[in-house]
Design a protein around this motif. Structure first.
Motif, PDB file in Angstrom:
ATOM      1  N   GLY A  27      47.227  36.946  38.817  1.00  0.00           N
ATOM      2  CA  GLY A  27      46.530  38.187  39.134  1.00  0.00           C
ATOM      3  C   GLY A  27      45.119  38.288  38.570  1.00  0.00           C
ATOM      4  N   THR A 151      46.790  42.962  36.547  1.00  0.00           N
ATOM      5  CA  THR A 151      45.619  42.852  37.414  1.00  0.00           C
ATOM      6  C   THR A 151      44.775  44.118  37.344  1.00  0.00           C
ATOM      7  OG1 THR A 151      46.877  41.427  38.921  1.00  0.00           O
ATOM      8  CG2 THR A 151      44.857  42.432  39.788  1.00  0.00           C
ATOM      9  N   ARG A 226      46.258  35.960  45.209  1.00  0.00           N
ATOM     10  CA  ARG A 226      45.158  36.934  45.158  1.00  0.00           C
ATOM     11  C   ARG A 226      44.044  36.584  46.147  1.00  0.00           C
ATOM     12  NH1 ARG A 226      41.992  39.584  39.933  1.00  0.00           N
ATOM     13  NH2 ARG A 226      40.205  40.375  41.095  1.00  0.00           N
TER      14      ARG A 226
END
Length: 395
Positions: A27, A151, A226
């Motif tokens: 993340g 994140t 991501r």
């Protein structure tokens, strides 16, 4: 009953914090790349390094500590794990960060192996599959809560605060281990040769390759989840956190379904899992051209990721309990050891594909490993079926 529920919660929490620390990098790839001025593909190799160290160190540490008190061993592993995350928090350059991840990885596998061993001892036989599936769900919960939270924290407050969050949860976990788990747990004493005799069993040798190729198939694309979401599917950073949570929920559902499989068809259902993985991964290059179609495909393939967990874990434990009782802790570690070999293989493969081709190639790259896993599980099921038939009494 209340004590069992508390102990079960602690085992899930152990898996959660271990998973939070391991998967956090996925993340915050972009943030770490910007901080240390290295390409995202290079940062992705932190996942590979972690997995390789995890897989190599776990059997040696597991064999060593399984000869002593398992409660003290679990506390020691969690203490070193916490230290590794503290080093990550203070990392001043990419090499320092990589070293801190090596420290963390070196004990993470032994910690979860000990946790799964406790699960086997504290759970009544009918509850074993249930508790194992929930213990593995701790990793999925880390995907649902930990990775999106990490994140979000990294995006808003910096990546160091994400590691600080892991440190705090680790300390809480150590305290709960101290208060709740049995302190006198030991396994049957054996020499090192006695413990590694487990590997002489052909069923074990084939079985331990299954989690490796299962995770290799997934991590070819999952390492770059991501950038797939933000670059390939063109979703915003705000939507990224939501989608990571959605994919984590998919993983939790898959873990709970894994527990159901272990109580029903077990390993006989797994060939269908790898067929589904293959089809979904081959669809990725086309699906990634349509944002929400890509999301659906990712959701489904992430659902398949943990389906193997409980059936293969019970398989290892049952073989060890019947034929290699001195190797119970080592048997408990096989799933996590070879899963991390698979993470290393998959993330490294993904890095080569992304560096030399594009994100479009990660799906078909993972599909190759799904085919290998399918062949292995078919061979293992035929082997165990023949063994069962050969032991069936004549009537």
């Amino acid at each position: 009953m209340r004590q069992f529920k508390v102990q079960s919660f602690v085992l899930v929490l152990i898996a959660f914090v271990l998973g939070f620390s391991e998967f956090l990098i996925v993340g915050i790839l972009d943030d770490l790349g910007a901080q240390f001025d290295v390409p995202v593909a290079t940062v992705g190799y932190l996942v590979t390094i972690f997995a390789i160290v995890y897989a190599i160190s776990t059997p040696f540490i597991t064999i060593l500590i399984s000869r002593y008190n398992l409660f003290a061993g679990l506390l020691a592993m969690m203490g070193i794990f916490t230290l590794g995350n503290i080093l990550s928090f203070f990392a001043t350059n990419f090499v320092f960060l990589a070293i801190s991840r090596i420290v963390t990885a070196s004990v993470a596998g032994a910690a979860i192996s000990l946790g799964l061993t406790f699960a086997g001892y504290i759970a009544p036989m009918p509850k074993r599959g249930w508790l194992l599936s929930w213990a593995f769900s701790g990793f999925s919960i880390a995907s649902v809560v930990g990775v999106p939270l990490g994140t979000w924290i990294s995006t808003n407050f910096g990546w160091r605060i994400s590691f600080l969050t892991v440190i705090v949860i680790s300390l809480v976990t150590v305290g709960l281990i101290w208060l709740s788990l049995p302190r006198n747990l030991k396994v049957k004493e054996s020499s090192i040769n006695g413990q590694i005799s487990l590997f002489k069993d052909k069923r074990i040798r084939i079985g331990m390759l299954l989690p490796m190729f299962n995770l290799a198939a997934i991590y070819v694309f999952y390492t770059y989840l991501r950038p797939i979401i933000t670059t390939q599917l063109q979703f915003s950073i705000g939507t990224l956190t939501i989608l990571l949570s959605v994919f984590g929920i998919s993983n939790i559902i898959g873990n709970l379904a894994s527990g159901r499989l272990s109580e029903g068809p077990g390993m006989r259902a797994i060939p269908s899992v790898f067929i589904a993985q293959f089809i979904l991964m081959m669809l990725m290059p086309v699906a990634f051209n349509y944002s929400w179609v890509g999301v659906v495909v990712l959701f489904l393939v992430i659902f398949t990721m943990p389906l193997l967990n409980s059936p293969i874990q019970l398989f290892f434990l049952q073989v060890a309990e019947k034929d290699y009782p001195q190797s119970i802790v080592l048997a408990s570690s096989l799933n996590s050891i070879f899963s991390n070999f698979g993470i290393a293989l998959g993330s490294a493969t993904g890095g080569v594909i992304v560096s030399n081709f594009s994100l479009d190639g990660v799906g078909p790259g993972g599909a190759v490993y799904a085919v290998v896993a399918f062949g292995l599980v078919v061979a293992l099921n035929r082997m165990t079926q023949k063994l069962f038939q050969s032991h069936r009494p004549n009537v």
